[in-house]
Write an enzyme that holds these catalytic residues in place. Structure first.
Site, PDB file in Angstrom:
ATOM      1  N   TYR A   1      14.461  48.731  34.028  1.00 57.31           N
ATOM      2  CA  TYR A   1      15.058  48.399  32.728  1.00 57.31           C
ATOM      3  C   TYR A   1      13.961  48.189  31.679  1.00 57.31           C
ATOM      4  O   TYR A   1      13.131  47.286  31.798  1.00 57.31           O
ATOM      5  CB  TYR A   1      15.896  47.132  32.881  1.00 57.31           C
ATOM      6  CG  TYR A   1      16.865  46.937  31.757  1.00 57.31           C
ATOM      7  CD1 TYR A   1      18.179  47.369  31.868  1.00 57.31           C
ATOM      8  CD2 TYR A   1      16.479  46.309  30.576  1.00 57.31           C
ATOM      9  CE1 TYR A   1      19.086  47.181  30.829  1.00 57.31           C
ATOM     10  CE2 TYR A   1      17.384  46.128  29.540  1.00 57.31           C
ATOM     11  CZ  TYR A   1      18.678  46.562  29.669  1.00 57.31           C
ATOM     12  OH  TYR A   1      19.570  46.377  28.647  1.00 57.31           O
TER      13      TYR A   1
ATOM     14  N   TYR B   1      19.877  54.163  25.163  1.00 52.59           N
ATOM     15  CA  TYR B   1      20.037  52.751  25.487  1.00 52.59           C
ATOM     16  C   TYR B   1      21.511  52.492  25.723  1.00 52.59           C
ATOM     17  O   TYR B   1      22.263  52.179  24.813  1.00 52.59           O
ATOM     18  CB  TYR B   1      19.503  51.882  24.344  1.00 52.59           C
ATOM     19  CG  TYR B   1      19.644  50.398  24.594  1.00 52.59           C
ATOM     20  CD1 TYR B   1      18.765  49.746  25.450  1.00 52.59           C
ATOM     21  CD2 TYR B   1      20.646  49.661  23.987  1.00 52.59           C
ATOM     22  CE1 TYR B   1      18.895  48.383  25.697  1.00 52.59           C
ATOM     23  CE2 TYR B   1      20.783  48.300  24.227  1.00 52.59           C
ATOM     24  CZ  TYR B   1      19.904  47.670  25.074  1.00 52.59           C
ATOM     25  OH  TYR B   1      20.029  46.325  25.319  1.00 52.59           O
TER      26      TYR B   1
END
Ligand SMILES: [Zn+2]
Lengths: 142, 413
Positions: free
Chosen positions: B317, B368
């Protein structure tokens, strides 16, 4: 330098309209230009940020001790673009490690962003915004 | 409390004493991701999030070869702005028996899969879809200080009262503060961290789904771009995206009869170690590390019965470069404090490197979608369907948001 504001409202500590009981003492102290650190009354653990129960012994009794206001810069960032309509860029945010241990987020007073260094000794300086709010800031230790 | 969290973290020794045995874990090897789907990733979808969520879910069902009506569980983020009832009535779900939302922003990115798998493994539901839809580019931009309090937080959070009045109000700056300390303690340079963005852009340039598919970027471009919040530049930031992604979890048993090669959940965990806040955690004894990522990753390893050195490909991440870079240390792909050296020049994280990482372009250069696109890429890698395919990977590590209560999982093919 010091943070410059626009005419838009500065975010308040009660961001969602709530000041928790355990946060109230800190902000009340700051109004009187005292930085109060919360401590567990039973085991003596420093609780920062303040909280309603001690995570070490689960006591709900707290006391407050006045910090010396001295510390060192532990880390920092500099905003080249303003992230919020209340603040004018550029400005820096510093993380200060107080001599008593807790680390607090703040801004510099009379220090240019390029002068800031990790390890720089600083001391607390209060900035009265209005009758409701005083903020704690840090200047170079004299 | 005999257990010292700092020692455990600093010594890289995850204490297994008080944890349930991996043999008792009903998820391990018994649940699988069987379908993945997404919408187009764009800067301006012109659609609402409900619309995109349903498309991504339908695509995931088609990919798996299951009927949309057979979905009986829904799982998303508390931050998701689609209303579950409308998902149900739009998709025509007739058998919903499980629904939940996970909190803590991107920290939930693997927890959703874990919760879905828990529902499947315990027989509460059969086919659970995890989805996330957002118009982060054109709509509600929570990466700005003004928008953050309004859109990002699901409950009043007292610690922001100590940071917002100081103008300290964006995820990028919160990360910059611990990131600066990490760079300081381990002598990491701007040149070194730039390689993360450069390699991820290379991956994105080969991935037609990626927002930055057509935009090459050199290391020189990186060094010349403006600082947004020193020490982080524009190219250290994730790419604000409109889009949706989804994946479907079912039992290993049912997975055998479906269209795609199953990708099994070998181990997964959530974490919220100590002195937990939402990204402004500066009162741990050290801040030059990602405690949550380390704990979640090691819980996933413990359950899976594997170690960092066993992993073949990683999807970490990276809402900003440092989140991904420091996760390399926390997942044991390199030593603590050595990630700057590890990524220098880029080879170690390229497709034939020691640890191919964020092979879709990551959150910086693909899209994203709050980490869901990393899960989908992990699944693609293990199926052999990536645009940047690693050779015959068996194990993939996926992590979730750093600096918040987080999660991680180990997938196997
Ligand atoms: Zn106590």
């Amino acid at each position: 330098m010091t943070v410059q504001y626009t005419d838009k409202p500065i975010p308040r500590p009660a961001l969602w309209g709530i000041i928790y009981r355990s946060s109230g003492s800190l902000w009340e102290g700051v109004k009187e230009e005292k930085f109060l650190i919360q401590k567990c009354k039973d085991c003596g653990k420093i609780l920062h940020p303040p909280r309603p129960m001690c995570p070490a012994c689960h006591s709900t009794e707290q006391e407050y001790v006045e910090a010396s206001g001295k510390g060192k810069i532990y880390s920092y960032v500099t905003y080249n673009k303003s992230p919020h309509k209340a603040f004018k860029a550029p400005y820096s945010v510093i993380l200060v490690e107080l001599d008593e241990g807790p680390r607090v987020i703040s801004n510099t007073v009379d220090v240019k962003p390029e002068e800031i260094e990790i390890g720089m000794p600083v001391e607390i300086a209060y900035e009265k915004i209005d009758d409701e709010l005083t903020l704690y800031k840090f200047k170079k230790a004299g | 409390m005999g257990r010292n969290i700092l020692e455990e973290y600093m010594n890289r020794k995850y204490d297994a004493d008080i944890k349930p045995s991996p043999q008792a874990n009903l998820i391990k090897d018994k649940t699988a991701i069987v379908g993945i789907g997404e919408t187009e990733y764009s800067k301006n979808s012109g659609r609402d999030e409900l619309d995109m969520a349903c498309e991504a879910i339908k695509n995931a069902a088609d990919d798996a070869g299951i009927k949309v009506e057979d979905i009986d569980g829904l799982e998303t983020f508390t931050l998701d702005r689609t209303a579950m009832p409308f998902i149900v009535s739009t998709l025509g779900l007739k058998n919903l028996r499980f629904a939940s939302e996970v909190s803590f922003g991107g920290g939930a990115a693997c927890a959703v899969t874990l919760h879905a798998a828990a529902a499947v493994a315990t027989g509460v539901a059969k086919n659970v879809v995890c989805y996330r839809a957002l118009n982060e580019a054109s709509g509600h931009r929570f990466g700005r200080g003004d928008g953050y309090a309004k859109y990002m937080i699901s409950a009043p959070t007292p610690h922001y009262g100590y940071t917002f009045p100081m103008g300290f109000c964006t995820p990028l700056s919160w990360a910059g503060c611990w990131g600066r300390r990490w760079m300081h303690e381990f002598n990491v340079t701007y040149e070194q961290i730039g390689w993360w963005a450069v390699v991820l852009r290379e991956y994105a340039n080969k991935n037609p789904r990626a927002i930055f598919h057509d935009k090459p970027m050199t290391h020189e471009d990186y060094m010349n771009v403006q600082m947004i919040v020193e020490p982080l530049r524009l190219f250290d930031c994730c790419v604000d995206t409109d889009g949706a992604a989804a994946h479907i979890v079912t039992s290993a048993e049912r997975a055998k009869d479906l269209k795609q090669k199953p990708v099994y959940i070998l181990g997964a965990g959530q974490s919220a170690p100590i002195e937990q806040e939402i990204q402004t955690i500066y009162n741990r004894p050290v801040i030059s590390g990602l405690f949550e990522t380390w704990y979640a990753a090691h819980e996933a390893y413990r359950v899976a019965g594997v170690e960092g050195k066993d992993i073949d490909v990683a999807e970490l991440y990276d809402p900003y470069s440092l989140g991904g870079i420091m996760s390399l240390e926390e997942c044991d792909f390199c030593e603590r404090g050595d990630a700057g050296n590890f990524i220098e020049g880029g080879d170690n994280i390229r497709v034939d490197g020691k640890m191919p990482t964020n092979t879709n372009g990551g959150l910086l250069s693909e899209a994203y979608i709050h980490g869901y696109n990393l899960v989908n890429e992990g699944v693609r890698q293990l199926r052999g369907q990536s645009y940047n395919q690693v050779k015959d990977p068996e194990l993939c590590m996926v992590t979730a948001g750093p600096g918040v209560p987080s999660s991680a999982m180990v997938l196997r093919n």
